[in-house]
Design an enzyme around this catalytic site. Structure first.
Site, PDB file in Angstrom:
ATOM      1  N   ARG A   1      -7.489  -3.376   9.178  1.00 43.25           N
ATOM      2  CA  ARG A   1      -6.566  -4.335   9.825  1.00 43.25           C
ATOM      3  C   ARG A   1      -7.236  -5.028  11.013  1.00 43.25           C
ATOM      4  NH1 ARG A   1      -2.479  -3.576   6.454  1.00 43.25           N
ATOM      5  NH2 ARG A   1      -1.860  -1.442   5.990  1.00 43.25           N
TER       6      ARG A   1
ATOM      7  N   GLY B   1      -4.995   8.005   5.394  1.00 44.98           N
ATOM      8  CA  GLY B   1      -4.101   8.978   6.023  1.00 44.98           C
ATOM      9  C   GLY B   1      -2.896   9.262   5.154  1.00 44.98           C
TER      10      GLY B   1
ATOM     11  N   LYS C   1      -4.877   5.679  14.575  1.00 43.31           N
ATOM     12  CA  LYS C   1      -4.919   5.046  13.245  1.00 43.31           C
ATOM     13  C   LYS C   1      -6.374   5.039  12.753  1.00 43.31           C
ATOM     14  CE  LYS C   1      -0.557   4.194  12.765  1.00 43.31           C
ATOM     15  NZ  LYS C   1       0.206   4.891  11.733  1.00 43.31           N
TER      16      LYS C   1
ATOM     17  N   ASP D   1       1.807  -1.206  11.709  1.00 44.30           N
ATOM     18  CA  ASP D   1       0.506  -1.648  11.194  1.00 44.30           C
ATOM     19  C   ASP D   1       0.207  -3.104  11.542  1.00 44.30           C
ATOM     20  OD1 ASP D   1       0.068   0.847  10.132  1.00 44.30           O
ATOM     21  OD2 ASP D   1       0.888   0.321   8.167  1.00 44.30           O
TER      22      ASP D   1
ATOM     23  N   LYS E   1       0.837  -1.208   0.000  1.00 40.51           N
ATOM     24  CA  LYS E   1       0.000   0.000   0.000  1.00 40.51           C
ATOM     25  C   LYS E   1       0.870   1.255   0.000  1.00 40.51           C
ATOM     26  CE  LYS E   1      -2.838   0.796   3.639  1.00 40.51           C
ATOM     27  NZ  LYS E   1      -2.552   2.160   4.152  1.00 40.51           N
TER      28      LYS E   1
ATOM     29  N   ARG F   1      -8.720  12.160  12.445  1.00 39.96           N
ATOM     30  CA  ARG F   1      -7.298  11.844  12.674  1.00 39.96           C
ATOM     31  C   ARG F   1      -6.453  13.128  12.658  1.00 39.96           C
ATOM     32  NH1 ARG F   1      -5.647   6.855   9.025  1.00 39.96           N
ATOM     33  NH2 ARG F   1      -3.762   7.048  10.279  1.00 39.96           N
TER      34      ARG F   1
HETATM   35  C1  S3P Z   1       2.468   4.806   6.151  1.00 43.94           C
HETATM   36  C2  S3P Z   1       3.030   5.147   7.346  1.00 43.94           C
HETATM   37  C3  S3P Z   1       2.514   4.696   8.646  1.00 43.94           C
HETATM   38  C4  S3P Z   1       1.554   3.531   8.488  1.00 43.94           C
HETATM   39  C5  S3P Z   1       0.573   3.746   7.387  1.00 43.94           C
HETATM   40  C6  S3P Z   1       1.298   3.916   6.065  1.00 43.94           C
HETATM   41  C7  S3P Z   1       3.053   5.329   4.906  1.00 43.94           C
HETATM   42  O1  S3P Z   1       1.809   5.753   9.255  1.00 43.94           O
HETATM   43  O2  S3P Z   1       0.874   3.300   9.706  1.00 43.94           O
HETATM   44  O3  S3P Z   1      -0.309   2.640   7.277  1.00 43.94           O
HETATM   45  O4  S3P Z   1       2.730   4.808   3.818  1.00 43.94           O
HETATM   46  O5  S3P Z   1       3.846   6.263   4.993  1.00 43.94           O
HETATM   47  P1  S3P Z   1       2.534   6.834  10.201  1.00 43.94           P
HETATM   48  O6  S3P Z   1       3.500   7.583   9.385  1.00 43.94           O
HETATM   49  O7  S3P Z   1       1.425   7.724  10.690  1.00 43.94           O
HETATM   50  O8  S3P Z   1       3.169   6.032  11.293  1.00 43.94           O
END
Ligand code: S3P
Length: 447
Positions: free
Chosen positions: A406, A110, A360, A333, A37, A139
């Site tokens: 998740r 996010g 999250k 994650d 992802k 968030r």
């Molecule tokens: C991600 C960073 C992580 C992760 C998210 C994907 C990314 O988040 O939890 O699922 O692709 O940069 P955080 O940067 O908020 O820890």
């Protein structure tokens, strides 16, 4: 011998997944997981802002990358229909995004909202509005808004720093930002904002987070300097980005469900092919090995700048372990599915330094503790973690994903070792990162 029953019940609003899973003989097979992802988002975004064509093989077709593709199409990038064989992106060129005529919708993602904010803030003469779904609008966005404002960005937000947001893009100044949290989203947002700033934009983190942005920005031609000692990454602006071919490996965060399933269902042996094993992402392997899981990496290779391997897991008796400190960002994650592994392990697993899980897609500490405890687990919540005393038998019951992908998939794996029938409500959330999850579950259970 009875076999498992796995039924997906669809209604207009929500799906529920019903699992009664005596799995005599365990889970078997070779399987592939969908594309990573994080890498999928970055390939679409860098493709959209680069000069020329980007070709993406193995893109994740989940809801989150679809949100990214829709946003960048609305800003002038030409992105072909999404499929996992080949997606082509005709980029607009750095600093040449178009002002969209409607609100940009990041959906549940996010990564889409935070990374995109770096690009919007630094896009001169354009005005943007950005929103997301119920979860994303609750968030925290201040973690990117504040450093972007230090760079000179103009961003408006709801009280508390929540979306919907509005952005007036302009030329930004480079900064050296000491991030209070290890977050790849914060780091990547600022590196993307720094692409058009004059000079060095540096982010220093308290621990190393995933480094896909640094790798891909380099591959697209940007000058990126990394200092692993101080957990710092620098982009030298203004950069030039040229479209590339990106080959997206399988997502270790999706493979994690099968690693745990294979470890805890007696008699299992699974091989998960073509999984990205970037060192900043393999905390799940380290934690499971510390729990005495039987996992081996085979056929290790490098594909388009990312390490890749096939992962073989055989069931074994798990032991409790401690998961804390610098390990947390490397398995951030995977904590929901690690909670399931810990519930089946001998002893008390201690998870700490994981308060980030509370912001999250859901409050993953609260939701996993409550839902697994409904099934008979013994989990105590702490402000920044969980104590999970394993070895109590799990019993099937009704549980809820809280619309968190998740959580939905972790509970489905817990159901494989529960007696009776488990029903997971709002199971459609899995499509955010793993649309084929139920089909693969049926396949490995021999249904
Ligand atoms: C991600 C960073 C992580 C992760 C998210 C994907 C990314 O988040 O939890 O699922 O692709 O940069 P955080 O940067 O908020 O820890």
């Amino acid at each position: 011998m009875p076999t498992a029953t796995i039924i997906l019940n669809r209604t207009e609003t929500h799906d529920s997944l019903t699992i009664s899973a005596p799995t005599p003989g365990g889970l078997h097979g070779r399987l592939q997981v969908p594309g990573d992802k994080s890498i999928s988002h970055r390939a679409l975004m860098l493709g959209a802002i680069a000069q020329g064509e980007t070709r993406i093989q193995g893109l994740l077709l989940g809801e989150d990358p679809r949100s990214t593709a829709a946003c960048f199409r609305a800003m002038g990038a030409t992105i072909s229909e999404l499929n996992s064989d080949l997606v082509t992106v005709q980029g607009v060129g750095l600093g040449r995004l178009q002002e969209p005529i409607a609100v940009l919708d990041a959906g549940n993602s996010g990564t889409t909202m935070r990374l995109m904010l770096g690009l919007l803030s630094s896009q001169p003469a354009c005005f943007f509005t950005v929103t997301g779904d119920d979860s994303l609008r609750s968030r925290p966005m201040k973690r990117v808004i504040q450093p972007l404002q230090q760079m000179g960005a103009q961003i408006w937000h709801r009280h508390g720093g929540f979306a919907p947001l509005a952005v007036q893009g302009r030329i930004l100044q480079p900064i050296h930002y000491q991030s209070p949290i290890a977050s790849a989203q914060v780091k990547s947002c600022l590196l993307l904002a720094g692409l058009t700033a004059e000079g060095n934009t540096t982010v220093t983190e308290p621990a190393l987070s995933r480094d896909h942005s640094e790798r891909m920005l380099k591959a697209f031609g940007a000058e990126v300097l990394v200092d692993p000692e101080t957990h710092s990454a620098t982009v030298v602006g203004p950069a030039q980005l040229q479209g590339q071919t990106v080959i997206v490996p399988g997502d270790i965060s999706s493979a994690a469900f099968w690693l745990v399933a294979g470890a805890i269902v007696p008699g299992s042996e699974l091989v998960i092919e073509n999984v990205g094993v970037n060192p900043t992402r393999i905390g799940i392997l380290e934690a499971l090995l510390a729990m005495e899981a039987d996992i081996t990496q085979e056929n290790c290779r490098e594909v388009a700048g990312e390490p890749v391997a096939d992962l073989r897991v055989r069931s074994s008796a798990l032991k409790a372990c401690t998961i804390a400190g610098d390990l947390i960002p490397r398995l951030i994650d995977e904590i929901p599915i690690l909670a399931v592994a810990a519930a089946m392990a001998k002893g008390t697993t201690v998870i700490r330094d994981a308060a980030e899980l509370r912001v999250k897609e859901s409050d993953r500490l609260a939701v996993m503790a409550a839902q697994l405890n409904r099934m008979g687990a013994n989990i105590t919540e702490h402000p920044d973690g969980l104590d999970i005393t394993g070895g109590t038998a799990l019993t099937g019951t009704e549980v809820d994903s809280y619309t968190d992908h998740r959580v939905a998939m972790s509970l489905a794996i817990a159901a494989l070792v529960a007696t009776g029938t488990t029903t997971i409500h709002r199971a459609e959330a899995a499509a955010i990162s793993y649309p084929e999850f139920t089909t693969t579950l049926q396949q490995v259970c021999g249904v």
